[in-house]
Each structure stands twice: as structure tokens, then as C-alpha cells.
Write a protein that holds these residues in place. Sequence first.
Motif, PDB file in Angstrom:
ATOM      1  N   THR A  70       0.822  -1.204   0.000  1.00  0.00           N
ATOM      2  CA  THR A  70       0.000   0.000   0.000  1.00  0.00           C
ATOM      3  C   THR A  70       0.856   1.254   0.000  1.00  0.00           C
ATOM      4  O   THR A  70       1.987   1.258   0.480  1.00  0.00           O
ATOM      5  CB  THR A  70      -0.942   0.029   1.214  1.00  0.00           C
ATOM      6  OG1 THR A  70      -0.165   0.095   2.417  1.00  0.00           O
ATOM      7  CG2 THR A  70      -1.827  -1.204   1.240  1.00  0.00           C
ATOM      8  N   CYS A  71       0.307   2.314  -0.568  1.00  0.00           N
ATOM      9  CA  CYS A  71       0.955   3.629  -0.584  1.00  0.00           C
ATOM     10  C   CYS A  71      -0.125   4.679  -0.380  1.00  0.00           C
ATOM     11  O   CYS A  71      -1.145   4.671  -1.095  1.00  0.00           O
ATOM     12  CB  CYS A  71       1.678   3.858  -1.899  1.00  0.00           C
ATOM     13  SG  CYS A  71       2.350   5.531  -2.064  1.00  0.00           S
ATOM     14  N   SER A  72       0.114   5.569   0.543  1.00  0.00           N
ATOM     15  CA  SER A  72      -0.854   6.621   0.827  1.00  0.00           C
ATOM     16  C   SER A  72      -0.118   7.931   1.040  1.00  0.00           C
ATOM     17  O   SER A  72       0.911   7.972   1.702  1.00  0.00           O
ATOM     18  CB  SER A  72      -1.660   6.263   2.079  1.00  0.00           C
ATOM     19  OG  SER A  72      -2.608   7.264   2.361  1.00  0.00           O
ATOM     20  N   ARG A  81      -5.573   9.711  -2.711  1.00  0.00           N
ATOM     21  CA  ARG A  81      -4.506   9.555  -1.747  1.00  0.00           C
ATOM     22  C   ARG A  81      -3.823   8.193  -1.813  1.00  0.00           C
ATOM     23  O   ARG A  81      -2.717   8.039  -1.317  1.00  0.00           O
ATOM     24  CB  ARG A  81      -5.032   9.798  -0.338  1.00  0.00           C
ATOM     25  CG  ARG A  81      -6.088   8.802   0.127  1.00  0.00           C
ATOM     26  CD  ARG A  81      -6.625   9.168   1.503  1.00  0.00           C
ATOM     27  NE  ARG A  81      -5.579   9.006   2.499  1.00  0.00           N
ATOM     28  CZ  ARG A  81      -5.179   9.983   3.325  1.00  0.00           C
ATOM     29  NH1 ARG A  81      -5.728  11.175   3.233  1.00  0.00           N
ATOM     30  NH2 ARG A  81      -4.248   9.766   4.208  1.00  0.00           N
ATOM     31  N   ASN A  82      -4.455   7.185  -2.417  1.00  0.00           N
ATOM     32  CA  ASN A  82      -3.922   5.825  -2.373  1.00  0.00           C
ATOM     33  C   ASN A  82      -3.517   5.304  -3.749  1.00  0.00           C
ATOM     34  O   ASN A  82      -4.224   5.518  -4.747  1.00  0.00           O
ATOM     35  CB  ASN A  82      -4.947   4.867  -1.768  1.00  0.00           C
ATOM     36  CG  ASN A  82      -5.270   5.198  -0.330  1.00  0.00           C
ATOM     37  OD1 ASN A  82      -4.393   5.588   0.428  1.00  0.00           O
ATOM     38  ND2 ASN A  82      -6.533   5.057   0.048  1.00  0.00           N
ATOM     39  N   PRO A 134      -2.025   1.627  -4.522  1.00  0.00           N
ATOM     40  CA  PRO A 134      -1.463   0.324  -4.156  1.00  0.00           C
ATOM     41  C   PRO A 134      -0.776  -0.373  -5.333  1.00  0.00           C
ATOM     42  O   PRO A 134      -1.193  -0.230  -6.489  1.00  0.00           O
ATOM     43  CB  PRO A 134      -2.696  -0.464  -3.692  1.00  0.00           C
ATOM     44  CG  PRO A 134      -3.842   0.170  -4.410  1.00  0.00           C
ATOM     45  CD  PRO A 134      -3.499   1.628  -4.528  1.00  0.00           C
TER      46      PRO A 134
END
Lengths: 112, 113
Positions: free
Chosen positions: B22-24, B72-73, B75
Motif C-alpha cells: 500500500t501507498c498513501s 490519496r492511495n 497500491p
Amino acid sequence: LAKTTQPISMDSYEGQEVNITCSHNNIATNDYITWYQQFPSQGPRFIIQGYKTKVTNEVASLFIPADRKSSTLSLPRVSLSDTAVYYCLVGDVSGGYNKLIFGAGTRLAVHP
Amino acid sequence: EAQVTQNPRYLITVTGKKLTVTCSQNMNHEYMSWYRQDPGLGLRQIYYSMNVEVTDKGDVPEGYKVSRKEKRNFPLILESPSPNQTSLYFCASRGQGDPYGYTFGSGTRLTVV
């Protein structure tokens, strides 16, 4: 996207000024020059960015000659904690998407 | 604090077992990218996204998928990981018109056995 050429590695000693030069002969009119710093196993960190002449911030200075075919990152009075890989990138950051192309970077080793 | 957050930081998995990194980001950035870093090969872009529901391949997209359902995300999905995907992965983001470059996450070290 303009390709960049930097020295593979440099050595320095604490307290010295370090200058890393980057060559970018095919830089385009809208391209900016951006430098990143990367410590082992960490993400690259933005250091400084410029278009022409000289830019200075609290970390470094960036010197860009009139023809913009090269640039020099100057780190004043380096310390051991400045040991890292430094990347020079060129690209258009004026608003549209720009793809970062990282070269091999310059591995700076600062010695006591 | 403005940042890009990746999870997990470390992951060991087996070949073929689907995983998601995940990346936020909390900066309302439009642009997001995934990179992998390998010794001797430097940082290479896997996928990037210019905004919600807009993604495109980078230089090494094979074996990866991404999605951008929310701003914002971003993945990174490995449907069937293989040992050659063992690497250090970074997510990065930048705001449209922001002249100060990308903000990178702290990285995810993935090992596929």
C-alpha cells in the motif's frame, strides 16, 4: 528527456566543500534541474532545484551556467551524515506530468 | 506532517502468493509513481498515475498491477510474485504544478522465495 552524466563516486573529508558536477548536454528549454539525495534503504529526498544561474537553500547551492548544459551541486562543509548517493535529474516540472529518470548517481563518501 | 506512507516496510513471501503493497499520501498530490531499486540497476519506474483512475506503465511494468480509486492511495499489486521481483520498492508523489519535486516513501523491502 535529457540524459545526465555524473561521476560514479567521490570522496571528501569532514568540513570540506564538495562540488558534484552533472552534464546534461541535451537539456530542453522547459527542463529544470533537480538533485536528490538517497541514504541506504531510504527513499530519495529532494535537495534543490533550479533553472538557471544560482539557487541556494539551507542545504546546498546549485550553480547552472548560461548554456545550462551542466550544473554543479555544492555542499558546504560536509559532515559524515552527508555520505549518500546524489542524483541529478532534468525534466519539465512546470505543471505537467514528468517522469523521473534516475541514473546511477554519485556515491559520496565523507571521511573523518 | 506531509508524507508518503508505504506498508509493509518488510515482506517475505512465497512464489505465487498474491500480495499488495500500500501507498498513501496526505498532500492531495495528483501524481503518484512506483519504483523498484536493484543493485547496479538503480531506480526504475514501474507504474505511474496522473490522477484518479488514470494510470500508465513505466519502464518495468511486467508482473505488476496498480489502481488509483482514490487520490490519496496508489497500491501496488503483485498477482503472482516471482523471485525476480525481490527488490526495494518506493512510492512517490508530487502535486501538479509543484516545482519542488517528488516526495518518496520510506520503502518496502520485498523478498520472494
